[in-house]
Scaffold this motif. Sequence first.
Motif, PDB file in Angstrom:
ATOM      1  N   UNK A 142       0.836  -1.197   0.000  1.00 45.97           N
ATOM      2  CA  UNK A 142       0.000   0.000   0.000  1.00 45.97           C
ATOM      3  C   UNK A 142       0.873   1.250   0.000  1.00 45.97           C
ATOM      4  N   UNK A 143       0.445   2.267  -0.739  1.00 47.85           N
ATOM      5  CA  UNK A 143       1.234   3.503  -0.771  1.00 47.85           C
ATOM      6  C   UNK A 143       0.914   4.436   0.399  1.00 47.85           C
ATOM      7  N   UNK A 144       0.088   3.972   1.336  1.00 47.26           N
ATOM      8  CA  UNK A 144      -0.216   4.743   2.534  1.00 47.26           C
ATOM      9  C   UNK A 144      -0.019   3.843   3.760  1.00 47.26           C
ATOM     10  N   UNK A 145       0.715   4.316   4.746  1.00 49.10           N
ATOM     11  CA  UNK A 145       0.835   3.607   6.013  1.00 49.10           C
ATOM     12  C   UNK A 145       1.739   2.397   6.018  1.00 49.10           C
ATOM     13  N   UNK A 146       2.504   2.166   4.963  1.00 52.22           N
ATOM     14  CA  UNK A 146       3.368   0.978   4.904  1.00 52.22           C
ATOM     15  C   UNK A 146       4.814   1.350   4.597  1.00 52.22           C
ATOM     16  N   UNK A 147       5.223   2.514   5.078  1.00 48.65           N
ATOM     17  CA  UNK A 147       6.581   2.977   4.807  1.00 48.65           C
ATOM     18  C   UNK A 147       7.638   2.004   5.350  1.00 48.65           C
ATOM     19  N   UNK A 148       7.342   1.400   6.508  1.00 52.89           N
ATOM     20  CA  UNK A 148       8.284   0.439   7.078  1.00 52.89           C
ATOM     21  C   UNK A 148       8.469  -0.773   6.191  1.00 52.89           C
ATOM     22  N   UNK A 149       7.400  -1.220   5.565  1.00 50.95           N
ATOM     23  CA  UNK A 149       7.483  -2.372   4.666  1.00 50.95           C
ATOM     24  C   UNK A 149       8.311  -2.040   3.434  1.00 50.95           C
ATOM     25  N   UNK A 150       8.112  -0.846   2.892  1.00 49.62           N
ATOM     26  CA  UNK A 150       8.912  -0.422   1.731  1.00 49.62           C
ATOM     27  C   UNK A 150      10.392  -0.392   2.103  1.00 49.62           C
ATOM     28  N   UNK A 151      10.718   0.198   3.254  1.00 50.30           N
ATOM     29  CA  UNK A 151      12.117   0.284   3.688  1.00 50.30           C
ATOM     30  C   UNK A 151      12.724  -1.099   3.896  1.00 50.30           C
ATOM     31  N   UNK A 153      -2.040   4.027  -8.982  1.00 51.77           N
ATOM     32  CA  UNK A 153      -2.697   4.991  -8.108  1.00 51.77           C
ATOM     33  C   UNK A 153      -4.201   4.781  -8.022  1.00 51.77           C
ATOM     34  N   UNK A 154      -4.749   4.988  -6.817  1.00 52.68           N
ATOM     35  CA  UNK A 154      -6.187   4.997  -6.598  1.00 52.68           C
ATOM     36  C   UNK A 154      -6.880   3.719  -7.094  1.00 52.68           C
ATOM     37  N   UNK A 155      -6.266   2.581  -6.789  1.00 52.52           N
ATOM     38  CA  UNK A 155      -6.864   1.301  -7.186  1.00 52.52           C
ATOM     39  C   UNK A 155      -7.647   0.643  -6.049  1.00 52.52           C
ATOM     40  N   UNK A 156      -7.478   1.165  -4.833  1.00 54.18           N
ATOM     41  CA  UNK A 156      -8.203   0.632  -3.682  1.00 54.18           C
ATOM     42  C   UNK A 156      -8.942   1.752  -2.965  1.00 54.18           C
ATOM     43  N   UNK A 157     -10.046   1.397  -2.298  1.00 55.24           N
ATOM     44  CA  UNK A 157     -10.809   2.384  -1.535  1.00 55.24           C
ATOM     45  C   UNK A 157     -11.184   1.756  -0.204  1.00 55.24           C
ATOM     46  N   UNK A 158     -10.634   2.303   0.873  1.00 53.37           N
ATOM     47  CA  UNK A 158     -10.857   1.744   2.207  1.00 53.37           C
ATOM     48  C   UNK A 158     -10.871   2.875   3.232  1.00 53.37           C
ATOM     49  N   UNK A 159     -11.756   2.758   4.200  1.00 57.92           N
ATOM     50  CA  UNK A 159     -11.889   3.773   5.247  1.00 57.92           C
ATOM     51  C   UNK A 159     -12.126   5.168   4.660  1.00 57.92           C
ATOM     52  N   UNK A 160     -12.854   5.210   3.551  1.00 59.50           N
ATOM     53  CA  UNK A 160     -13.244   6.493   2.972  1.00 59.50           C
ATOM     54  C   UNK A 160     -12.176   7.213   2.189  1.00 59.50           C
ATOM     55  N   UNK A 161     -11.091   6.509   1.818  1.00 61.54           N
ATOM     56  CA  UNK A 161     -10.068   7.185   1.023  1.00 61.54           C
ATOM     57  C   UNK A 161      -9.499   6.269  -0.039  1.00 61.54           C
ATOM     58  N   UNK A 162      -8.976   6.879  -1.098  1.00 67.01           N
ATOM     59  CA  UNK A 162      -8.379   6.139  -2.199  1.00 67.01           C
ATOM     60  C   UNK A 162      -6.935   5.764  -1.859  1.00 67.01           C
ATOM     61  N   UNK A 163      -6.555   4.581  -2.301  1.00 68.49           N
ATOM     62  CA  UNK A 163      -5.216   4.057  -2.018  1.00 68.49           C
ATOM     63  C   UNK A 163      -4.576   3.523  -3.292  1.00 68.49           C
TER      64      UNK A 163
END
Length: 203
Positions: free
Chosen positions: A150-159, A173-183
Amino acid sequence: MLEEEYEKDRRKLPRHLQRQPEPERPFTFTIRPVEDRDIPDIREIYNYYVTNSVVTFDEDVWSVAQWRKKRAGLAKQGLPFLVAESPSGQILGYALVQPMSSKSAYRFSVENSIYLGQAATGKGLGRALLEALIEACEAAGIRQMVAVISDKGAEGSVALHEKMGFVEVGRMGRVGFKFGRWLGTIYMQKALKPVKKKGLFTR
């Protein structure tokens, strides 16, 4: 007695009689193949991320039955599924790979997943699980490992994946929608070195 008076009196005691802070216990674990008894703990670890984060795009929690079916399917395909277990028998985290696609030409390429219990984060367990997973995949003849992050909230996994030799190969971009926002998603890839037997790949 006031706190400062207590501290003053305590310092008057000989050192061997003073209450010493307990040393921090070392964080130890064993990484091994998954067993059926691990499934309830795995479900709890994963469902935490389903309900509290966007690192997985699942929106519905998984049942024990679903996890048992997944475990059986991966075992049938000879794909690694590992857990990290504490000395007391608690499952601290898990790592697995699954096929990138049901199409047969993808059979030497897999997508990885690594999830840690909340008490086990930030202690090097993610790296240890990924190292063990890569080694197990190489032994199984896998040629490519891909992480879809995920491009949000997974910075540790990327590192972590960067440290382990994965390179970013694309984004969506914007392929998922969860908790009211695009991911969006980040794709990272690592070429593996399968073990050879008599000139043939083991898989």
